[in-house]
Design a protein around this motif. Sequence first.
Motif, PDB file in Angstrom:
ATOM      1  N   LEU A  23       0.827  -1.208   0.000  1.00 52.52           N
ATOM      2  CA  LEU A  23       0.000   0.000   0.000  1.00 52.52           C
ATOM      3  C   LEU A  23       0.861   1.257   0.000  1.00 52.52           C
ATOM      4  N   TYR A  24       1.952   1.228   0.757  1.00 53.14           N
ATOM      5  CA  TYR A  24       2.855   2.373   0.788  1.00 53.14           C
ATOM      6  C   TYR A  24       3.549   2.558  -0.565  1.00 53.14           C
ATOM      7  N   ALA A  25       3.857   1.453  -1.232  1.00 57.78           N
ATOM      8  CA  ALA A  25       4.453   1.546  -2.569  1.00 57.78           C
ATOM      9  C   ALA A  25       3.470   2.192  -3.543  1.00 57.78           C
ATOM     10  N   GLY A  26       2.205   1.813  -3.454  1.00 63.95           N
ATOM     11  CA  GLY A  26       1.195   2.427  -4.307  1.00 63.95           C
ATOM     12  C   GLY A  26       1.068   3.916  -4.063  1.00 63.95           C
ATOM     13  N   TYR A  36      11.240   5.149  -4.635  1.00 60.52           N
ATOM     14  CA  TYR A  36      10.738   4.620  -3.368  1.00 60.52           C
ATOM     15  C   TYR A  36       9.681   3.536  -3.614  1.00 60.52           C
ATOM     16  N   GLY A  37       8.868   3.731  -4.616  1.00 59.35           N
ATOM     17  CA  GLY A  37       7.849   2.738  -4.939  1.00 59.35           C
ATOM     18  C   GLY A  37       8.451   1.407  -5.329  1.00 59.35           C
ATOM     19  N   MET A  38       9.502   1.440  -6.141  1.00 62.45           N
ATOM     20  CA  MET A  38      10.156   0.200  -6.552  1.00 62.45           C
ATOM     21  C   MET A  38      10.804  -0.517  -5.371  1.00 62.45           C
ATOM     22  N   VAL A  39      11.424   0.251  -4.473  1.00 61.68           N
ATOM     23  CA  VAL A  39      12.047  -0.358  -3.290  1.00 61.68           C
ATOM     24  C   VAL A  39      11.000  -1.082  -2.458  1.00 61.68           C
ATOM     25  N   PHE A  40       9.860  -0.450  -2.227  1.00 59.01           N
ATOM     26  CA  PHE A  40       8.841  -1.078  -1.395  1.00 59.01           C
ATOM     27  C   PHE A  40       8.133  -2.216  -2.115  1.00 59.01           C
ATOM     28  N   MET A  45       7.568  -8.094  -2.246  1.00 55.29           N
ATOM     29  CA  MET A  45       7.722  -9.390  -2.903  1.00 55.29           C
ATOM     30  C   MET A  45       8.628 -10.317  -2.091  1.00 55.29           C
ATOM     31  N   PHE A  46       9.701  -9.772  -1.505  1.00 56.81           N
ATOM     32  CA  PHE A  46      10.596 -10.567  -0.688  1.00 56.81           C
ATOM     33  C   PHE A  46       9.859 -11.119   0.539  1.00 56.81           C
ATOM     34  N   MET A  47       9.082 -10.274   1.196  1.00 57.70           N
ATOM     35  CA  MET A  47       8.354 -10.727   2.379  1.00 57.70           C
ATOM     36  C   MET A  47       7.264 -11.732   2.029  1.00 57.70           C
TER      37      MET A  47
END
Length: 69
Positions: A23-26, A36-40, A45-47
């Motif tokens: 949601l924060y990435a969106g 920042y969106g790509m990092v989140f 995906m990792f989690m």
Amino acid sequence: MGKVKIHSLTLTALLFSSISMALYAGRNFSAGETGYGMVFVLLCMFMLGLVLYGFDRIRRLGDGGTEES
């Protein structure tokens, strides 16, 4: 060393954390902060991968199957 199951409450907390990161990435994408969106998205995906691995491990150990080291 014995086989250790991952507690399902820990996996649930990790799942909720992953959802909040998505949601924060969106929110970052809509604000035009693509980096920042790509990092989140990557963290999300990792989690999610960790959660899926954890549930698969619980399933395999619960069935009495063998876990390869």
